[in-house]
Design a protein around this motif. Structure first.
Motif, PDB file in Angstrom:
ATOM      1  N   VAL A  79      48.733  19.892  72.506  1.00  0.00           N
ATOM      2  CA  VAL A  79      47.392  20.027  71.931  1.00  0.00           C
ATOM      3  C   VAL A  79      46.757  21.401  72.111  1.00  0.00           C
ATOM      4  O   VAL A  79      45.732  21.681  71.490  1.00  0.00           O
ATOM      5  N   ASN A  80      47.348  22.242  72.935  1.00  0.00           N
ATOM      6  CA  ASN A  80      46.766  23.569  73.183  1.00  0.00           C
ATOM      7  C   ASN A  80      46.546  24.331  71.884  1.00  0.00           C
ATOM      8  O   ASN A  80      47.394  24.323  70.994  1.00  0.00           O
ATOM      9  N   GLY A  81      45.375  24.953  71.785  1.00  0.00           N
ATOM     10  CA  GLY A  81      45.042  25.760  70.626  1.00  0.00           C
ATOM     11  C   GLY A  81      44.508  24.977  69.441  1.00  0.00           C
ATOM     12  O   GLY A  81      44.157  25.567  68.420  1.00  0.00           O
ATOM     13  N   LEU A  82      44.450  23.647  69.565  1.00  0.00           N
ATOM     14  CA  LEU A  82      44.011  22.813  68.448  1.00  0.00           C
ATOM     15  C   LEU A  82      42.609  22.237  68.640  1.00  0.00           C
ATOM     16  O   LEU A  82      42.067  21.629  67.739  1.00  0.00           O
ATOM     17  N   PHE A  83      42.027  22.418  69.831  1.00  0.00           N
ATOM     18  CA  PHE A  83      40.685  21.897  70.073  1.00  0.00           C
ATOM     19  C   PHE A  83      39.786  23.001  70.615  1.00  0.00           C
ATOM     20  O   PHE A  83      40.255  23.981  71.182  1.00  0.00           O
ATOM     21  N   GLU A  84      38.482  22.803  70.411  1.00  0.00           N
ATOM     22  CA  GLU A  84      37.482  23.779  70.846  1.00  0.00           C
ATOM     23  C   GLU A  84      37.067  23.527  72.287  1.00  0.00           C
ATOM     24  O   GLU A  84      36.900  22.371  72.699  1.00  0.00           O
ATOM     25  N   GLY A  85      36.880  24.606  73.033  1.00  0.00           N
ATOM     26  CA  GLY A  85      36.381  24.492  74.395  1.00  0.00           C
ATOM     27  C   GLY A  85      37.273  23.635  75.273  1.00  0.00           C
ATOM     28  O   GLY A  85      38.488  23.643  75.142  1.00  0.00           O
ATOM     29  N   SER A  86      36.628  22.885  76.137  1.00  0.00           N
ATOM     30  CA  SER A  86      37.325  21.935  77.013  1.00  0.00           C
ATOM     31  C   SER A  86      36.957  20.535  76.582  1.00  0.00           C
ATOM     32  O   SER A  86      35.813  20.284  76.191  1.00  0.00           O
ATOM     33  N   PRO A  87      37.900  19.596  76.664  1.00  0.00           N
ATOM     34  CA  PRO A  87      37.536  18.220  76.334  1.00  0.00           C
ATOM     35  C   PRO A  87      36.513  17.687  77.344  1.00  0.00           C
ATOM     36  O   PRO A  87      36.494  18.105  78.495  1.00  0.00           O
ATOM     37  N   THR A  88      35.669  16.802  76.879  1.00  0.00           N
ATOM     38  CA  THR A  88      34.744  16.105  77.772  1.00  0.00           C
ATOM     39  C   THR A  88      35.495  14.909  78.328  1.00  0.00           C
ATOM     40  O   THR A  88      36.004  14.085  77.566  1.00  0.00           O
ATOM     41  N   VAL A  89      35.595  14.822  79.656  1.00  0.00           N
ATOM     42  CA  VAL A  89      36.378  13.758  80.291  1.00  0.00           C
ATOM     43  C   VAL A  89      35.515  13.032  81.313  1.00  0.00           C
ATOM     44  O   VAL A  89      34.882  13.668  82.172  1.00  0.00           O
ATOM     45  N   PHE A  90      35.495  11.704  81.208  1.00  0.00           N
ATOM     46  CA  PHE A  90      34.821  10.862  82.188  1.00  0.00           C
ATOM     47  C   PHE A  90      35.743   9.717  82.572  1.00  0.00           C
ATOM     48  O   PHE A  90      36.631   9.352  81.809  1.00  0.00           O
ATOM     49  N   HIS A  91      35.488   9.167  83.762  1.00  0.00           N
ATOM     50  CA  HIS A  91      36.282   8.035  84.273  1.00  0.00           C
ATOM     51  C   HIS A  91      35.353   6.854  84.509  1.00  0.00           C
ATOM     52  O   HIS A  91      34.232   7.035  85.007  1.00  0.00           O
ATOM     53  N   TYR A  92      35.826   5.686  84.172  1.00  0.00           N
ATOM     54  CA  TYR A  92      35.028   4.465  84.289  1.00  0.00           C
ATOM     55  C   TYR A  92      35.822   3.416  85.053  1.00  0.00           C
ATOM     56  O   TYR A  92      37.054   3.378  84.976  1.00  0.00           O
ATOM     57  N   GLN A  93      35.090   2.568  85.756  1.00  0.00           N
ATOM     58  CA  GLN A  93      35.723   1.456  86.449  1.00  0.00           C
ATOM     59  C   GLN A  93      34.963   0.173  86.124  1.00  0.00           C
ATOM     60  O   GLN A  93      33.780   0.236  85.769  1.00  0.00           O
TER      61      GLN A  93
END
Length: 95
Positions: A79-93
């Motif tokens: 996926v490198n070079g195909l998305f803008e910035g950094s992905p938004t990542v969250f974790h849920y339980q």
């Protein structure tokens, strides 16, 4: 069990390419022994946005074992070079 939600926004003009790359990269994620499941969904209102949802055995399975190991670099190479910035990542339980 922990759910990771990652939001990727495609580089303009690379929307379909990012979606296909995420699908290919899922093969790497699913090989990790502590990944329970993985799915990707495309936003209807914003077709350049994708949501990757991975279920892990634990928070550490994702943040330490996967991200800290060689499989993470394999996944990101798709996926490198195909998305803008950094992905938004969250974790849920479960609540």
């Amino acid at each position: 069990m922990v759910t990771e939600v990652a939001i990727f926004i495609a580089v303009p003009g690379k929307e379909d390419e990012l979606g296909q790359a995420i699908l290919r990269g899922q093969n790497v994620i699913r090989q990790h022994p502590e990944c329970i499941s993985s799915r990707v969904e495309r936003c209807i209102e914003q077709p350049g946005q994708y949501m990757l949802v991975n279920i892990w055995t634990s928070f550490e399975a994702h943040t330490e074992d996967f991200r800290g190991g060689p499989m993470f670099q394999q996944w990101r190479s798709h996926v490198n070079g195909l998305f803008e910035g950094s992905p938004t990542v969250f974790h849920y339980q479960p609540f």
